[in-house]
Design an enzyme around this catalytic site. Sequence first.
Site, PDB file in Angstrom:
ATOM      1  CG  ASP A 167      12.579 -10.100  -9.825  1.00 15.68           C
ATOM      2  OD1 ASP A 167      12.079  -9.267  -9.056  1.00 15.68           O
ATOM      3  OD2 ASP A 167      13.627  -9.904 -10.470  1.00 15.68           O
ATOM      4  CD  GLU A 206       9.725  -2.939 -11.018  1.00 15.43           C
ATOM      5  OE1 GLU A 206      10.483  -2.669 -11.957  1.00 15.43           O
ATOM      6  OE2 GLU A 206      10.124  -3.012  -9.849  1.00 15.43           O
TER       7      GLU A 206
HETATM    8  O1  FUB Z   1      15.134  -7.965 -10.611  1.00 15.07           O
HETATM    9  C1  FUB Z   1      15.266  -6.850 -11.458  1.00 15.07           C
HETATM   10  C2  FUB Z   1      14.025  -6.039 -11.419  1.00 15.07           C
HETATM   11  O2  FUB Z   1      13.734  -5.635 -10.086  1.00 15.07           O
HETATM   12  C3  FUB Z   1      12.764  -6.737 -11.842  1.00 15.07           C
HETATM   13  O3  FUB Z   1      12.691  -6.970 -13.218  1.00 15.07           O
HETATM   14  C4  FUB Z   1      11.772  -5.815 -11.278  1.00 15.07           C
HETATM   15  O4  FUB Z   1      10.460  -6.277 -11.280  1.00 15.07           O
HETATM   16  C5  FUB Z   1      12.335  -5.593  -9.888  1.00 15.07           C
HETATM   17  O5  FUB Z   1      11.982  -6.630  -9.014  1.00 15.07           O
END
Ligand code: FUB
Length: 365
Positions: free
Chosen positions: A53, A264
Amino acid sequence: MNLKLIKKPLFMGMGAFLLFSCGQNTTTEESAQIEEESKYLSKPLVSHIYTADPSAHVFNGKIYIYPSHDVESEIKQDDSGAHFNMRDYHVFSMDSPDSEPVDHGVILDVDDVPWAKRQMWAPDAAEKDGKYYFYFPAKDHDDIFRIGVAVADSPVGPFKAEAEPIKGSYSMDPAVFQDGNEYYMYWGGIWGGQLQKWRTGKYVSTGDLPYDDEPADDEPAIAPMIAKMSDDMLQFAEEPKQVLILDKDGSPIKAGDHERRFFEAAWVHKHNGKYYFSYSTGDTHNIAYAIGDSPYGPFTYEGVILKPVQGWTNHHSIAKVDDTWYIFYHDTEISGETHLRNIKMAEMTHNEDGTIQTIDPMKKP
Ligand code: FUB
């Protein structure tokens, strides 16, 4: 994230193809090596710890990357991503896109955040008037995701967390975009990110499965959120609003349109006066983008910036370094495990007409 749906490794058939195509003088081992070397667009930026991320920014002429810090933990995999059980953050700096990232160590630990219990997921950072603000999601003591902020005098910390999360914050994946003197936070993520449980404005959970609280397929998809930040960068300056992602005909992208709906990993960048809202489509694994005329949107869906990476999650940031745009992303090249990721970067190109050239992370240029 839906961890039931962990993707099969991509290009599983490619090895067989190479064995046939490499001719009689190539051994199986050599073929496997050729396959390994040829299948990724970019190499991992960091290999001594797992990172994911990556939120990248240029502060004072230098690149700073604020990633999640993936770790192995005893928590079992479940549908809400519980085994993404991260507990601290590191920051990395690079003098230029070609230089080796420098690890500046831990900048924040869950134990230093009074309201946070677990799962320090994708963070972001912003600079204002010489101070640095680090935004991070974590589950609180009721297991509800909130977004917190920590402040420092330097981009590499030490960061001091506020005692409470940002008032009115929920869900995860904060991304802060600076537009002139204004700063806006975008956030949200469905399924394990809990955004679907906030449809009434309150946290309502009607079932154990992450998708239990989703709209029907023919209803508008759940929208990511936006709020302008207060002058001190510690709170929202307004009631959070929904960010609309529209089809070319002006209708909202539908919940059943998994190829294009928001899942997301929101990010916004500005190019030639247009605002680009990019995001992960989750279970279809793309980084998609939509274009608008205001930071609030609406944004019209345009296409895919980054095709699926190796691993279930796809998450990115976009930053301009000198005159070149880069996308920062992650995959699972080093570990092969979906929750133990490594960050990468690649050049990104806007076409003359404002669209973005699609990048295939599994293909050498
Ligand atoms: O790294 C945890 C979660 O996985 C992130 O918050 C999401 O966007 C996904 O990449």
